[in-house]
Design a protein around this motif. Structure first.
Motif, PDB file in Angstrom:
ATOM      1  N   LYS A  85       0.839  -1.202   0.000  1.00  0.00           N
ATOM      2  CA  LYS A  85       0.000   0.000   0.000  1.00  0.00           C
ATOM      3  C   LYS A  85       0.875   1.253   0.000  1.00  0.00           C
ATOM      4  CE  LYS A  85      -3.816   1.994   2.712  1.00  0.00           C
ATOM      5  NZ  LYS A  85      -4.477   2.653   1.657  1.00  0.00           N
ATOM      6  N   THR A  86       0.440   2.275  -0.742  1.00  0.00           N
ATOM      7  CA  THR A  86       1.200   3.522  -0.865  1.00  0.00           C
ATOM      8  C   THR A  86       0.334   4.719  -0.494  1.00  0.00           C
ATOM      9  OG1 THR A  86       0.552   3.842  -3.185  1.00  0.00           O
ATOM     10  CG2 THR A  86       2.586   2.591  -2.770  1.00  0.00           C
ATOM     11  N   ARG A  87       0.977   5.878  -0.443  1.00  0.00           N
ATOM     12  CA  ARG A  87       0.257   7.138  -0.265  1.00  0.00           C
ATOM     13  C   ARG A  87      -0.268   7.596  -1.622  1.00  0.00           C
ATOM     14  NH1 ARG A  87       4.800   7.732   2.195  1.00  0.00           N
ATOM     15  NH2 ARG A  87       5.608   9.379   0.866  1.00  0.00           N
ATOM     16  N   GLU A  88      -0.878   8.750  -1.647  1.00  0.00           N
ATOM     17  CA  GLU A  88      -1.438   9.312  -2.876  1.00  0.00           C
ATOM     18  C   GLU A  88      -0.328   9.610  -3.889  1.00  0.00           C
ATOM     19  OE1 GLU A  88      -4.789   9.816  -3.660  1.00  0.00           O
ATOM     20  OE2 GLU A  88      -4.976   8.541  -1.881  1.00  0.00           O
ATOM     21  N   PRO A  89      -0.657   9.553  -5.182  1.00  0.00           N
ATOM     22  CA  PRO A  89       0.326   9.871  -6.224  1.00  0.00           C
ATOM     23  C   PRO A  89       0.783  11.332  -6.148  1.00  0.00           C
ATOM     24  CG  PRO A  89      -1.600   8.782  -7.169  1.00  0.00           C
ATOM     25  CD  PRO A  89      -1.934   9.115  -5.745  1.00  0.00           C
ATOM     26  N   ILE A  90       1.932  11.583  -6.758  1.00  0.00           N
ATOM     27  CA  ILE A  90       2.520  12.930  -6.756  1.00  0.00           C
ATOM     28  C   ILE A  90       2.546  13.514  -8.171  1.00  0.00           C
ATOM     29  CG2 ILE A  90       3.930  12.535  -4.696  1.00  0.00           C
ATOM     30  CD1 ILE A  90       6.344  12.089  -6.660  1.00  0.00           C
ATOM     31  N   LYS A  91       2.804  14.807  -8.225  1.00  0.00           N
ATOM     32  CA  LYS A  91       2.937  15.514  -9.508  1.00  0.00           C
ATOM     33  C   LYS A  91       4.217  15.056 -10.204  1.00  0.00           C
ATOM     34  CE  LYS A  91       3.384  20.218 -11.370  1.00  0.00           C
ATOM     35  NZ  LYS A  91       3.073  19.740 -12.685  1.00  0.00           N
ATOM     36  N   SER A 122       5.450   5.128  -4.934  1.00  0.00           N
ATOM     37  CA  SER A 122       6.699   4.702  -4.290  1.00  0.00           C
ATOM     38  C   SER A 122       7.674   4.012  -5.232  1.00  0.00           C
ATOM     39  CB  SER A 122       6.387   3.748  -3.136  1.00  0.00           C
ATOM     40  OG  SER A 122       5.809   2.542  -3.633  1.00  0.00           O
ATOM     41  N   GLN A 123       7.202   3.511  -6.371  1.00  0.00           N
ATOM     42  CA  GLN A 123       8.076   2.731  -7.241  1.00  0.00           C
ATOM     43  C   GLN A 123       9.039   3.615  -8.028  1.00  0.00           C
ATOM     44  OE1 GLN A 123       6.397  -0.504  -9.494  1.00  0.00           O
ATOM     45  NE2 GLN A 123       4.713  -0.725  -8.032  1.00  0.00           N
ATOM     46  N   PHE A 124      10.264   3.144  -8.116  1.00  0.00           N
ATOM     47  CA  PHE A 124      11.330   3.857  -8.820  1.00  0.00           C
ATOM     48  C   PHE A 124      12.091   2.864  -9.679  1.00  0.00           C
ATOM     49  CE2 PHE A 124      12.974   2.227  -4.870  1.00  0.00           C
ATOM     50  CZ  PHE A 124      14.180   1.653  -5.239  1.00  0.00           C
ATOM     51  N   TYR A 125      12.904   3.385 -10.571  1.00  0.00           N
ATOM     52  CA  TYR A 125      13.770   2.511 -11.355  1.00  0.00           C
ATOM     53  C   TYR A 125      15.140   3.159 -11.499  1.00  0.00           C
ATOM     54  CZ  TYR A 125      12.518   5.535 -15.335  1.00  0.00           C
ATOM     55  OH  TYR A 125      12.315   6.612 -16.170  1.00  0.00           O
ATOM     56  N   ILE A 126      16.124   2.304 -11.744  1.00  0.00           N
ATOM     57  CA  ILE A 126      17.486   2.753 -12.013  1.00  0.00           C
ATOM     58  C   ILE A 126      17.805   2.379 -13.452  1.00  0.00           C
ATOM     59  CG2 ILE A 126      19.930   2.595 -11.372  1.00  0.00           C
ATOM     60  CD1 ILE A 126      19.000   1.726  -8.549  1.00  0.00           C
TER      61      ILE A 126
END
Length: 188
Positions: free
Chosen positions: A89-95, A122-126
């Motif tokens: 579970k995550t928080r609300e999306p961001i701009k 919350s998901q990121f990539y490299i």
């Protein structure tokens, strides 16, 4: 007459006392099951994204999650799935701050999102290679993906992760864990 060195040292001291000296970018240390990765965060260029990421770090959201999508000639993605593929579970999306002028080059860290521009959580990539087609200027959707940091140590670890065996959906056949992410150096 003052030496050049004395003038420079004096200016540095005045700037430091007045608070106008540029503070260092925050740095986080990511401990993975394959080794340590240090990431510098570009707070000035992506303030909303960096604040969001650091909030997840402070909440220990990433601890125990996996790199759940690995494409050896593209990127490694994590920050949203527990072992076994269960979404956290995550928080609300961001701009989306993809218009910040930073490019999806090898070693940069960017936010993953859906087809909706402002959907990153919350998901990121490299990036494991230059992926400039993801930059706002070149993106097919005209939006792009927000770069907010870069690996400053541990690209060898990123390269180990990019080479793991994967199955359907580019999911590693053995979990690649994010053991923890901690702030090493905060902005002063």
């Amino acid at each position: 007459m003052m030496s050049v060195k004395a003038v420079v040292l004096g200016l540095v001291a005045v700037c430091a006392m007045s608070g106008t000296a540029r503070a260092a970018n925050p740095v986080v240390v990511m401990e993975t099951s394959h080794g340590t990765i240090k990431i510098e965060l570009f707070e000035e260029k992506a303030p909303i994204t960096v604040k969001n990421f650091l909030t997840y770090v402070a909440d220990k959201h990433y601890d125990g999650l996996t790199f759940h999508r690995v494409i050896s000639d593209f990127m490694i993605q994590g920050g949203g799935m527990e072992p076994g593929g269960k979404e956290k579970k995550t928080r609300e999306p961001i701009k989306n701050e993809a218009a910040n002028g930073l490019s999806n080059q090898r070693g940069t860290v960017a936010m993953a999102r859906t087809n909706v521009a402002d959907s990153a959580t919350s998901q990121f990539y490299i990036n494991v290679k230059d992926n400039t087609f993801l930059d706002k200027a070149k993106a097919r959707d005209g939006v792009g993906y927000c770069v907010f940091g870069r690996v400053i140590e541990g690209m060898d670890v990123v390269d180990k992760i990019k080479d793991v065996e994967t199955g359907p959906g580019d999911v590693p056949t053995k979990d690649v864990l994010i053991k923890s992410i901690k702030v090493e150096m905060a902005k002063k």
